[in-house]
Design an enzyme around this catalytic site. Sequence first.
Site, PDB file in Angstrom:
ATOM      1  CE  LYS A 285       5.614 -11.915  -1.929  1.00  0.00           C
ATOM      2  NZ  LYS A 285       4.349 -11.443  -1.400  1.00  0.00           N
TER       3      LYS A 285
ATOM      4  CB  SER B 125       8.636  -7.490 -19.923  1.00  0.00           C
ATOM      5  OG  SER B 125       8.079  -7.588 -18.645  1.00  0.00           O
TER       6      SER B 125
ATOM      7  CB  THR C  55      -4.312  -9.195  -8.585  1.00  0.00           C
ATOM      8  OG1 THR C  55      -4.500  -8.255  -7.860  1.00  0.00           O
ATOM      9  CG2 THR C  55      -3.252 -10.117  -8.317  1.00  0.00           C
TER      10      THR C  55
HETATM   11  N1  PMP Z   1       7.486  -9.775  -7.041  1.00  0.00           N
HETATM   12  C1  PMP Z   1       6.472 -10.778  -7.187  1.00  0.00           C
HETATM   13  C2  PMP Z   1       6.458 -11.707  -7.994  1.00  0.00           C
HETATM   14  C3  PMP Z   1       5.250 -10.465  -6.015  1.00  0.00           C
HETATM   15  O1  PMP Z   1       4.419 -11.282  -6.082  1.00  0.00           O
HETATM   16  C4  PMP Z   1       5.569  -9.433  -4.967  1.00  0.00           C
HETATM   17  C5  PMP Z   1       4.549  -9.331  -4.131  1.00  0.00           C
HETATM   18  N2  PMP Z   1       3.511  -9.908  -3.959  1.00  0.00           N
HETATM   19  C6  PMP Z   1       6.810  -8.633  -5.213  1.00  0.00           C
HETATM   20  C7  PMP Z   1       7.752  -8.979  -6.131  1.00  0.00           C
HETATM   21  C8  PMP Z   1       6.894  -7.849  -4.226  1.00  0.00           C
HETATM   22  O2  PMP Z   1       7.627  -8.042  -2.933  1.00  0.00           O
HETATM   23  P1  PMP Z   1       7.357  -7.699  -1.581  1.00  0.00           P
HETATM   24  O3  PMP Z   1       6.127  -7.951  -1.052  1.00  0.00           O
HETATM   25  O4  PMP Z   1       8.506  -7.896  -0.716  1.00  0.00           O
HETATM   26  O5  PMP Z   1       7.238  -5.955  -1.892  1.00  0.00           O
END
Ligand code: PMP
Length: 427
Positions: A265, A155, A380
Site C-alpha cells: 500500500k 481481538s 467488508t
Molecule cells: N491488514 C489490513 C488491515 C488490510 O486492510 C489488508 C489488505 N487490505 C491486509 C492486512 C492484507 O495486506 P495485503 O494486501 O498486503 O495482503
Amino acid sequence: RLASDAHHSAPITQGKSGHDYGGFFREAVSRLHGERRYRVFADIERVAGRFPQANWRRPDGSTREITVWCSNDYLGMGQHPEVVGAMTETARRCGVGAGGTRNIAGNTSPLVDLERELADLHGKEAGLVFTSGYVSNQAGISTIAKLIPNCLILSDAFNHNSMIEGVRHSGCEKRIFRHNDLAHLEELLVEAGDRPKLIVFESVYSMDGDVAPIGKICDLADRYGAMTYLDEVHAVGLYGERGAGIAERDGVMHRIDVIEGTLAKGFGCVGGYITGSAAVLDAVRSFAAGFIFTTALPPAVAAAARASVRYLKRSKVEREAHQRQATQTKAALEAAGLPVLHTETHIVPVMVGDAELCKAAADHLLECHGIYIQPINYPTVPRGTERLRITPSPFHDAAQIERLTAALAKTWDALGIPRTGSAFGVA
Ligand code: PMP
C-alpha cells in the site's frame, strides 16, 4: 501469433467428464447476485508516470482514460522512479523468480536486506517478510498465539479478515472487544485473570479511517500482562517521522511487541511483514506454515520494496502532500453536502447505506464521469453501511478534487441517494 494464440484458441473442456458439479457453483454465485453483492472488477491498465490516471478496459475491449480514486498505492510509490529502477535493475541482474522457498534456495540477499530495513524502520530486533500482508497476519498471529500455552486472544471487533483468520487458525480461545473500546478491553483482560493474553488490533482501520488509542492499549497490556500485535497496514509509509506508522507518530512503537505491515500500500509494491524481538520472529520463521511452505518474494520485488521503504524514511514530502490532499478532498465533499464519514486519516468514506445503490453509484461514476471508486459492500463493512471509500493521493490535484466533487454530487442527484448521513453519525 505463436503459443499464446494457440493457447487462447484451445477448446474449452471443463465439465465434459465425470460428474458435473457446476450447479453448486452457479447456485452459490447466484445467492450473491440475490443479495446484490456479486463483485465485478474493473479492468485497469496502470501507466507509469501517470498516476492517478489510468486506462479502463471495458468488457467490449474499448478503453477510456479514468482517474483512480480508490488505490491503496496511497503515495504512488508503485511508480516512483527509484522504486521502479530498483526493480528493473535487480530483475536484470538476478532474473525474476526467487527460485524456491526461504528454506530452499529462495533466501536471496535483497530479501535479507529488506528484513533488516524493516526491523530498523520499526526499531525492532528482527523483521520477517511474507508474500502478502494477508499471509503475514494469518501466519504471524496463528503461530505466535499457538506457541504461548493457554493463550487467550483479545481481538478488536473491526479487525481485518486476515487477522480473524490468524486468530481462527491458532485454535486458541478468543474474546472480541468492541471496536476501540478500552473499557471493554479492560473488562475482558480482568476476566482472563492470570492466563497469557495476546491483544491483536490495527492502527488505522481501513474502512472507517479511524485510529486506535495505541498508547492506552499498551497501558492496559502492561497492567494486565498481555502481549501486543499491531497491524499498521494502512499506516506504514504514511505516518510517523520515518513512515513507520501511527505507533511511531504517537511515540509508542517500542511498547508494541509485534508490528505487522504491508509492502503493497504505502510502499507501492507487494508483500507483507512482521517485526519484533529476535526470539518471537525466529519462532515464527521456524513454525509458520504460511512462511515455510511457499516460494519467497522475488529479489526484484524485495529490492523495490526496500528502495521504497528507504526513500520514505528520508522523504516527508509525500506524506505531507498526502495529508493535505486528503484534508482538501474531505472539505470539498463536505462543502457539497455529501455524507462524508469524519475521519482523522487519509481514508475518506462517503456513505450510501445500500448495496445496490452503492454499486450503481460506482458504475455511474465510472461510465459517466471516468472516475473509478470501488463500492464497498458487506461483508467488508456491515450491511446498511455500504459506502464509496475514497483514497486521495499526493498526485490528485485541486482540479481533480473539484471534478470528483462535482461528479459525486451529480451521481447522488441522478440516483436519488440521500445527502444526509444521519444514519451513519455523519454531520
Ligand atoms: N491488514 C489490513 C488491515 C488490510 O486492510 C489488508 C489488505 N487490505 C491486509 C492486512 C492484507 O495486506 P495485503 O494486501 O498486503 O495482503
